[in-house]
Enzyme design. Structure first.
Site, PDB file in Angstrom:
ATOM      1  CG  ASP A 103     -57.982 -76.620  22.884  1.00 26.07           C
ATOM      2  OD1 ASP A 103     -59.165 -76.537  22.521  1.00 26.07           O
ATOM      3  OD2 ASP A 103     -57.210 -77.530  22.536  1.00 26.07           O
TER       4      ASP A 103
HETATM    5  N1  URA Z   1     -56.345 -78.031  17.866  1.00 26.84           N
HETATM    6  C1  URA Z   1     -56.259 -78.199  19.209  1.00 26.84           C
HETATM    7  O1  URA Z   1     -56.008 -79.293  19.693  1.00 26.84           O
HETATM    8  N2  URA Z   1     -56.420 -77.115  19.968  1.00 26.84           N
HETATM    9  C2  URA Z   1     -56.677 -75.883  19.497  1.00 26.84           C
HETATM   10  O2  URA Z   1     -56.800 -74.917  20.260  1.00 26.84           O
HETATM   11  C3  URA Z   1     -56.756 -75.733  18.101  1.00 26.84           C
HETATM   12  C4  URA Z   1     -56.597 -76.818  17.305  1.00 26.84           C
END
Ligand code: URA
Length: 238
Positions: A103
């Site tokens: 993310d």
């Molecule tokens: N889980 C999430 O919520 N975000 C990420 O970036 C990776 C795993």
């Protein structure tokens, strides 16, 4: 492949430098001075050297990046900065892409490659590649919640997660979680399923790769030969 193309693709010499180096007898193909920059070579079989050093041919490029905050895991985005923009221009032209998504606000280990087959295999749900994330949460996790998260918890869309492992900090406000799958916003949604909220997330391993502590956020390096072969072995022995 033309010899000068080989030399430029491996980052050894530009096309014009190649011509000069060949004429000066500095480029050897299988131990003999190359005759012309346009001669054909087989990068997989021929041993090519320049200035006494054998040139290792890289069919594909593998890069380890320490992702900083605020970058999206994409090759292009109309509005946001992408992780590709953290690489020098030369590498931006090599069709690299992130192997798996993090993310925008998640930090840490990201593999970038142009090896589509390897990425496909590593990301395939069949392969269960383990990934570890260091996380922090808003409220302390209870032993019961940790147990639910580890056994499999139901996300907002009804999906039940596969087993995970959590090494929680003594105060329950964070820890390390190991996942063997990668659903959209998985860790955030797992924490939401126990009425909690992620406040920080950093990936620290991906299969056999570990985050290189010597890389500052936004810094990158090529995988070492050992890391590359560990990735390929990991992939083929599953
Ligand atoms: N889980 C999430 O919520 N975000 C990420 O970036 C990776 C795993």
């Amino acid at each position: 492949m033309r010899l000068d193309k080989f030399l430029s693709e491996t980052g050894t010499l530009s096309r014009s430098e190649s011509g000069r180096a060949v004429r000066a007898g500095k480029v050897l193909v299988n131990g003999r001075a190359a005759k012309s920059p346009s001669e054909q070579v087989d990068p997989e079989r021929d041993v090519i050297s320049y200035g006494g050093e054998t040139i290792r041919y890289r069919r594909f490029t593998y890069i380890l990046l320490n992702k900083p905050d605020g970058y999206v895991s994409a090759t292009e985005d109309g509005r946001e900065k992408t992780v590709l923009e953290l690489l020098p221009e030369k590498l931006q032209k090599m069709s690299l892409f992130p192997c798996g998504r993090l993310d925008k606000h998640t930090l840490g280990l990201m593999l970038l490659t142009n090896d589509g087959q390897l990425a496909h295999d590593l990301l395939s749900p069949r392969h269960h590649v383990a990934k570890k994330y260091r996380f922090s949460v808003k409220f302390p996790l209870t032993a019961e919640e940790i147990n639910q998260l580890e056994k499999g918890t139901v996300l907002d869309d009804g999906y039940e997660t596969k087993p995970s492992v959590i090494e929680a900090d003594p105060d329950g406000r964070g820890g390390v979680i190991t996942l063997i799958e990668g659903k959209y916003h998985q860790i955030k949604r797992m924490m939401e399923s126990v009425h909690n909220q992620i406040t920080a997330l950093e990936r620290i391993t991906f299969g056999p790769l570990s985050l290189d502590e010597s890389l500052a956020r936004g810094e990158w390096r090529y995988l070492t030969e050992e890391e590359e072969s560990a990735l390929h072995t990991y992939q083929t022995h599953r």
